[in-house]
Each structure stands twice: as structure tokens, then as C-alpha cells.
Motif scaffolding. Structure first.
Motif, PDB file in Angstrom:
ATOM      1  N   LEU A 105       0.790  -1.230   0.000  1.00 47.75           N
ATOM      2  CA  LEU A 105       0.000   0.000   0.000  1.00 47.75           C
ATOM      3  C   LEU A 105       0.828   1.289   0.000  1.00 47.75           C
ATOM      4  CD1 LEU A 105      -2.889  -1.123   2.377  1.00 47.75           C
ATOM      5  CD2 LEU A 105      -2.823  -1.129  -0.126  1.00 47.75           C
TER       6      LEU A 105
ATOM      7  N   ALA B  18       0.482   4.336  -2.940  1.00 53.46           N
ATOM      8  CA  ALA B  18       0.083   5.724  -2.674  1.00 53.46           C
ATOM      9  C   ALA B  18       1.090   6.731  -3.200  1.00 53.46           C
ATOM     10  CB  ALA B  18      -0.113   5.935  -1.176  1.00 53.46           C
TER      11      ALA B  18
ATOM     12  N   ILE C 205      -2.323   8.885   3.115  1.00 61.40           N
ATOM     13  CA  ILE C 205      -3.403   7.905   3.131  1.00 61.40           C
ATOM     14  C   ILE C 205      -4.304   8.196   4.323  1.00 61.40           C
ATOM     15  CG2 ILE C 205      -3.992   5.454   3.338  1.00 61.40           C
ATOM     16  CD1 ILE C 205      -1.303   4.790   2.071  1.00 61.40           C
TER      17      ILE C 205
ATOM     18  N   ARG D 235      -7.591   6.505   4.609  1.00 68.85           N
ATOM     19  CA  ARG D 235      -8.330   5.279   4.901  1.00 68.85           C
ATOM     20  C   ARG D 235      -7.830   4.162   4.006  1.00 68.85           C
ATOM     21  NH1 ARG D 235     -14.720   7.158   5.095  1.00 68.85           N
ATOM     22  NH2 ARG D 235     -14.371   9.258   5.917  1.00 68.85           N
ATOM     23  N   VAL D 236      -7.922   2.949   4.529  1.00 67.27           N
ATOM     24  CA  VAL D 236      -7.628   1.751   3.745  1.00 67.27           C
ATOM     25  C   VAL D 236      -8.910   0.934   3.671  1.00 67.27           C
ATOM     26  CG1 VAL D 236      -6.178  -0.280   3.493  1.00 67.27           C
ATOM     27  CG2 VAL D 236      -5.238   1.771   4.570  1.00 67.27           C
TER      28      VAL D 236
ATOM     29  N   TYR E 146     -10.776  -2.629   2.829  1.00 65.15           N
ATOM     30  CA  TYR E 146     -10.547  -4.076   2.724  1.00 65.15           C
ATOM     31  C   TYR E 146     -11.850  -4.792   2.419  1.00 65.15           C
ATOM     32  CZ  TYR E 146      -5.866  -3.664   4.803  1.00 65.15           C
ATOM     33  OH  TYR E 146      -4.549  -3.367   5.042  1.00 65.15           O
TER      34      TYR E 146
ATOM     35  N   THR F  52     -13.709  -0.293   6.241  1.00 71.19           N
ATOM     36  CA  THR F  52     -12.984   0.961   6.062  1.00 71.19           C
ATOM     37  C   THR F  52     -12.195   1.264   7.331  1.00 71.19           C
ATOM     38  OG1 THR F  52     -14.708   1.805   4.602  1.00 71.19           O
ATOM     39  CG2 THR F  52     -13.193   3.407   5.535  1.00 71.19           C
TER      40      THR F  52
ATOM     41  N   VAL G 261      -0.360   1.993   8.374  1.00 64.48           N
ATOM     42  CA  VAL G 261      -0.919   1.407   7.153  1.00 64.48           C
ATOM     43  C   VAL G 261      -0.577  -0.076   7.088  1.00 64.48           C
ATOM     44  CG1 VAL G 261      -0.819   1.431   4.628  1.00 64.48           C
ATOM     45  CG2 VAL G 261      -0.871   3.586   5.896  1.00 64.48           C
TER      46      VAL G 261
ATOM     47  N   SER H 281      -2.888  -2.117   9.179  1.00 62.84           N
ATOM     48  CA  SER H 281      -4.304  -1.810   8.986  1.00 62.84           C
ATOM     49  C   SER H 281      -5.151  -3.055   8.755  1.00 62.84           C
ATOM     50  CB  SER H 281      -4.485  -0.823   7.822  1.00 62.84           C
ATOM     51  OG  SER H 281      -3.946  -1.355   6.612  1.00 62.84           O
TER      52      SER H 281
ATOM     53  N   ALA I 173      -6.792  -5.784   0.264  1.00 63.39           N
ATOM     54  CA  ALA I 173      -7.052  -4.350   0.160  1.00 63.39           C
ATOM     55  C   ALA I 173      -7.591  -4.036  -1.232  1.00 63.39           C
ATOM     56  CB  ALA I 173      -5.790  -3.548   0.435  1.00 63.39           C
TER      57      ALA I 173
ATOM     58  N   LEU J 147      -7.828   2.796  -1.550  1.00 62.78           N
ATOM     59  CA  LEU J 147      -7.309   3.764  -0.586  1.00 62.78           C
ATOM     60  C   LEU J 147      -8.068   5.078  -0.745  1.00 62.78           C
ATOM     61  CD1 LEU J 147      -3.448   3.384  -1.172  1.00 62.78           C
ATOM     62  CD2 LEU J 147      -4.755   2.379   0.710  1.00 62.78           C
TER      63      LEU J 147
ATOM     64  N   VAL K 151      -6.928   8.830  -0.410  1.00 62.28           N
ATOM     65  CA  VAL K 151      -5.708   9.623  -0.297  1.00 62.28           C
ATOM     66  C   VAL K 151      -6.054  11.098  -0.451  1.00 62.28           C
ATOM     67  CG1 VAL K 151      -4.289   7.737  -1.197  1.00 62.28           C
ATOM     68  CG2 VAL K 151      -5.173   9.485  -2.766  1.00 62.28           C
TER      69      VAL K 151
END
Length: 242
Positions: A101, A105, A110, A112-113, A115, A128, A138, A141, A181, A184, A186
């Protein structure tokens, strides 16, 4: 009623002092109500009318939207020459591990990640995970996503056997750092986001207007599995043991 059986005294005349006072109070009350109604009407007329079509900002494709249409719409969101920072959704060509990740980016912040554990023909939960700045958070996460899923299960109360098993498998895979994942959130300038969209492994980058409020927009990532039209994942397949 008088002291004699069967006889009623006449009602007091309305011109008496008590009735004059009551009638005056009623007139005064009616006048106050009328003034209040007028004030409310005036205030209401001064308030701007909200648009029925806009309730919140949103990132990602709509259900039933053609993937090609969304990709074009996401690209259009990156046009412009302003130098403000924008929140944007990054969707991948393939499911990513946590370790991949930070590179995806390209140095952008970042926030939020996203999944979603991929299980063939099995519906799984979109998770989220909000992350502060820094690669370390990250990288962990996915573990946070596992805890989030367990907490959701605990709060939901009773669940059927299939949902329980799907949750157990999803938690186990997240804790092993699976390639789960799907996107993202960003923050960056439009030129930075355009550069990110051109990188290998990035399927789409969609930006919100610069004045969008953090945490006040809905998210629906473009899953790597979506190739033609965005639809709900079938849920008729067997749940794997792990």
C-alpha cells in the motif's frame, strides 16, 4: 344550580367583569399566535431550499453502472488547474497486501484503507479503516480491519452459521496479511492524483471537489473483480475453511 330542586340559575352575563377579562385574554392570545405564524412564514421564506438530489459526497461507482463509464467519470474528476488538495479514491487492478500500500500511494497522505476479503461467490464485508499519517499504521491496517469485523459481529447479535463462518475466515485471512485491500482514500493535488492514476497497478483515481469534508462522504470502491457492470457479488458459493 339554585338551592331549589329542578331549578337552574341563569348564566352570568358576558358583559360582567369576569367574562370581559376572559374575552380580552382570548383576543390577546389569538393576536400572539397570528404574529408567531407570520414570523415563521417569513423565516421559512428566507431559508435557502435544499436540493433533493444532493445529500452527501460520494466516491466510487453506482450499482448497475458500466465499469467503462465509471473509469471515464473518474478520469474527468481529475481535470482542473487548481492547486488545492482533494480527497480521492484509489482503486486497484488487483487485490493488494498491506505491504504494497505505501508504494501504491506514491507518497500521498493515506486517510483510509479499504478491505474486502475475496471469496469466490461469497459476499464479504467492506471494511474501512481510518489511519493516521505514517506507513507503520498502514502496514498494520489489516489487523485493525480484523478487529473491526469482530466488533461488528459482536454488535450485530445473532448471526446464522454461514455468516459466522464467513466472518471467521475473513478475520483469519486479514490477520495473515492477505491480499485483501481494494482501495485507498488519499489526499493530494490534482496533478499528483493524475500522476498516481498513471502508475502500474492503479485502475482508477476519482477525486472529490476541494471543499469536500473529511469523513463526510460515502465510499464504494471499484473491486478488481468488476469487469463489465458493477453488481452485487453472488452469495451462493461454499465458504472455505480458511
Amino acid at each position: 344550580m339554585s338551592g331549589e330542586p329542578g331549578r337552574f340559575d341563569a348564566e352570568p352575563d358576558e358583559d360582567s367583569g369576569g367574562f370581559r377579562t376572559t374575552r380580552a385574554m382570548r383576543v390577546a392570545f389569538a393576536a400572539v399566535v397570528a404574529v408567531a405564524v407570520v414570523v415563521l412564514i417569513v423565516v421559512g421564506a428566507m431559508q435557502p431550499q435544499r436540493s433533493d438530489g444532493v445529500s452527501t459526497d460520494r466516491l466510487g461507482p453506482e450499482q448497475g453502472e458500466a465499469v467503462a463509464d465509471y473509469l471515464a467519470r473518474a478520469q474527468d474528476s481529475l481535470t482542473g488547474t487548481d492547486s488545492d488538495e482533494h480527497w480521492a479514491l484509489v482503486s486497484f487492478t488487483e487485490y493488494q497486501t498491506p505491504q504494497q500500500l505505501p508504494e501504491r500511494a506514491r507518497g500521498l497522505r493515506i486517510g483510509r484503507v479499504l478491505y474486502q476479503v475475496p471469496l469466490p461467490r461469497v459476499q464479504t464485508q467492506l471494511l474501512t479503516v481510518q489511519v493516521p499519517a505514517g506507513d507503520e499504521v498502514v502496514l498494520r491496517s489489516a489487523e485493525d480491519a480484523a478487529w473491526l469485523l469482530l466488533d461488528q459481529l459482536r454488535r450485530s447479535g445473532y448471526v446464522d452459521e454461514r455468516m459466522r463462518k464467513v466472518t471467521e475466515v475473513s478475520v483469519a485471512r486479514l490477520r495473515t496479511g492477505c491480499a485483501c485491500a481494494v482501495g485507498l482514500i488519499v489526499r493530494g493535488r490534482l496533478d499528483q492524483l493524475r500522476n498516481l492514476a498513471a502508475q502500474n497497478g492503479i485502475r482508477a483515481v476519482e477525486a472529490l471537489p476541494a471543499d469536500a469534508v473529511a469523513g463526510a462522504f460515502a465510499i464504494a470502491p471499484l473491486l478488481p473483480d468488476a469487469t463489465d457492470v458493477v453488481t452485487t457479488t453472488p452469495d451462493d458459493g461454499p465458504v472455505p475453511d480458511f
